[in-house]
Design a protein around this motif. Sequence first.
Motif, mmCIF file in Angstrom:
data_model
loop_
_atom_site.group_PDB
_atom_site.id
_atom_site.type_symbol
_atom_site.label_atom_id
_atom_site.label_comp_id
_atom_site.label_asym_id
_atom_site.label_seq_id
_atom_site.Cartn_x
_atom_site.Cartn_y
_atom_site.Cartn_z
ATOM 1 N N LEU A 1 0.841 -1.191 0.000
ATOM 2 C CA LEU A 1 0.000 0.000 0.000
ATOM 3 C C LEU A 1 0.877 1.242 0.000
ATOM 4 C CD1 LEU A 1 -2.702 -0.922 2.705
ATOM 5 C CD2 LEU A 1 -2.989 -0.958 0.225
ATOM 6 N N THR A 2 0.484 2.244 -0.775
ATOM 7 C CA THR A 2 1.155 3.534 -0.714
ATOM 8 C C THR A 2 0.792 4.201 0.609
ATOM 9 O OG1 THR A 2 -0.703 4.673 -1.749
ATOM 10 C CG2 THR A 2 0.992 3.772 -3.218
ATOM 11 N N GLU A 3 1.410 5.362 0.882
ATOM 12 C CA GLU A 3 1.069 6.091 2.103
ATOM 13 C C GLU A 3 -0.409 6.454 2.102
ATOM 14 O OE1 GLU A 3 3.600 9.272 3.337
ATOM 15 O OE2 GLU A 3 5.410 8.297 2.569
ATOM 16 N N GLU A 4 -0.908 6.895 0.944
ATOM 17 C CA GLU A 4 -2.331 7.228 0.846
ATOM 18 C C GLU A 4 -3.188 5.996 1.086
ATOM 19 O OE1 GLU A 4 -5.508 9.234 -2.330
ATOM 20 O OE2 GLU A 4 -3.391 8.997 -2.859
ATOM 21 N N GLY A 5 -2.742 4.861 0.541
ATOM 22 C CA GLY A 5 -3.474 3.622 0.751
ATOM 23 C C GLY A 5 -3.498 3.213 2.215
ATOM 24 N N MET A 6 -2.371 3.428 2.913
ATOM 25 C CA MET A 6 -2.312 3.104 4.341
ATOM 26 C C MET A 6 -3.255 4.002 5.135
ATOM 27 S SD MET A 6 -0.489 0.558 5.380
ATOM 28 C CE MET A 6 -0.195 0.987 7.099
ATOM 29 N N ILE A 7 -3.301 5.287 4.775
ATOM 30 C CA ILE A 7 -4.202 6.215 5.465
ATOM 31 C C ILE A 7 -5.647 5.767 5.299
ATOM 32 C CG2 ILE A 7 -5.138 8.565 5.427
ATOM 33 C CD1 ILE A 7 -2.288 9.502 4.676
ATOM 34 N N ASN A 8 -6.027 5.375 4.086
ATOM 35 C CA ASN A 8 -7.398 4.930 3.834
ATOM 36 C C ASN A 8 -7.703 3.651 4.609
ATOM 37 O OD1 ASN A 8 -7.835 7.070 2.063
ATOM 38 N ND2 ASN A 8 -7.261 5.892 0.252
ATOM 39 N N TRP A 9 -6.733 2.719 4.637
ATOM 40 C CA TRP A 9 -6.943 1.467 5.352
ATOM 41 C C TRP A 9 -7.099 1.719 6.855
ATOM 42 C CZ3 TRP A 9 -3.516 -0.990 8.875
ATOM 43 C CH2 TRP A 9 -3.964 -2.238 9.333
ATOM 44 N N LEU A 10 -6.241 2.569 7.414
ATOM 45 C CA LEU A 10 -6.325 2.882 8.847
ATOM 46 C C LEU A 10 -7.643 3.589 9.173
ATOM 47 C CD1 LEU A 10 -2.659 4.053 9.489
ATOM 48 C CD2 LEU A 10 -3.769 2.077 10.544
ATOM 49 N N TRP A 11 -8.074 4.482 8.286
ATOM 50 C CA TRP A 11 -9.334 5.191 8.490
ATOM 51 C C TRP A 11 -10.506 4.194 8.546
ATOM 52 C CZ3 TRP A 11 -10.989 9.866 9.891
ATOM 53 C CH2 TRP A 11 -12.331 10.186 9.640
ATOM 54 N N GLU A 12 -10.520 3.260 7.599
ATOM 55 C CA GLU A 12 -11.571 2.264 7.571
ATOM 56 C C GLU A 12 -11.501 1.354 8.791
ATOM 57 O OE1 GLU A 12 -11.351 0.167 3.917
ATOM 58 O OE2 GLU A 12 -11.722 1.929 2.663
ATOM 59 N N LEU A 13 -10.286 0.994 9.190
ATOM 60 C CA LEU A 13 -10.096 0.083 10.314
ATOM 61 C C LEU A 13 -10.649 0.688 11.609
ATOM 62 C CD1 LEU A 13 -8.771 -2.511 11.542
ATOM 63 C CD2 LEU A 13 -6.700 -1.121 11.882
ATOM 64 N N PHE A 14 -10.275 1.926 11.887
ATOM 65 C CA PHE A 14 -10.664 2.536 13.166
ATOM 66 C C PHE A 14 -12.082 3.101 13.130
ATOM 67 C CE2 PHE A 14 -6.009 2.542 13.563
ATOM 68 C CZ PHE A 14 -5.915 1.920 14.802
ATOM 69 N N SER A 15 -12.612 3.356 11.936
ATOM 70 C CA SER A 15 -13.998 3.827 11.872
ATOM 71 C C SER A 15 -14.977 2.704 12.174
ATOM 72 C CB SER A 15 -14.293 4.410 10.480
ATOM 73 O OG SER A 15 -14.209 3.401 9.480
ATOM 74 N N ARG A 16 -14.506 1.457 12.066
ATOM 75 C CA ARG A 16 -15.356 0.310 12.373
ATOM 76 C C ARG A 16 -15.363 -0.014 13.861
ATOM 77 N NH1 ARG A 16 -12.778 -2.048 7.664
ATOM 78 N NH2 ARG A 16 -11.471 -3.313 9.063
ATOM 79 N N GLN A 17 -14.455 0.597 14.614
ATOM 80 C CA GLN A 17 -14.321 0.257 16.039
ATOM 81 C C GLN A 17 -15.107 1.228 16.921
ATOM 82 O OE1 GLN A 17 -10.150 -0.086 16.950
ATOM 83 N NE2 GLN A 17 -9.829 -1.769 15.495
#
Length: 277
Positions: free
Chosen positions: A261-277
């Motif tokens: 994942l690019t940096e942007e991809g990591m940001i999107n993944w982290l956003w999705e991960l923590f928005s589910r919690q």
Amino acid sequence: MDMIEIKNLSFKYSQQDGQTFNDFNLKIKQGEWLAIIGHNGSGKSTLARLIDGLLAPSEGAIFIDGIKLTPENVWDVRSKIGMVFQNPDNQFVGANVEEDVAFGLENAAVSREQMLVRVKESLQRVNMWEFASHEPARLSGGQKQRVALAGVIALRPKIIILDEATSMLDPEGRKAVLDIIRELNHKEKLTVISITHDIDEASKAQRVVVLDDGKLIQDDKPEKVFSRGSDLVKIGLEPPFSEKLKGELESLGLVVPEDYLTEEGMINWLWELFSRQ
């Protein structure tokens, strides 16, 4: 169609005992953006100079746009290639920006009428036309590199080689130069070779070649090369920030994506991960 083909190339510097390249082969397609990465001394810049005819192989052949590079045709073939080096100050010869961009066109015997058009177009292309009358020495590092790039664009080459061209720039200057290169590659199908040790710059390319002491050890898409971060560490390269971050998160017990994942991809993944919690 292959824009560049290197066949069974061998080369050594006179002061060295061993060979920098031995039976080296590489093909680069027309319109491709290829990044060549490796530690200092891996042969990256030597390879760029061999392609541009600044150095001559001891064995093998280099074909540029279907033409075999020889001592007799080196100047004609080199007109197809534009090089942007690490330090733009070493490329400036004009008293002001406009004259500097025009210098290469004068050497190519371009008519004055055409020269004026090309100089303006190339400076506008890199957003530097308003600085046409400025002295190059008074520009910022990023501005200088854009002027150097304009000088290359004005010559209308088929190939652009960036030899550590962004290594001395700040993040904003680096992004500006790479955005221009991306546009030239996409819209005009220019073949781009990026010689770099900057993993983030290399990630912008369509294909990445990894050199280690003159040997081609990886040749793949950026996501395939960078997902093997441990292999890069073994040859003295820093993995991308996103891969290092994934390693840190994994050590904290998080299940991270296996794909690169690019940096942007990591940001999107982290956003999705923590928005589910």
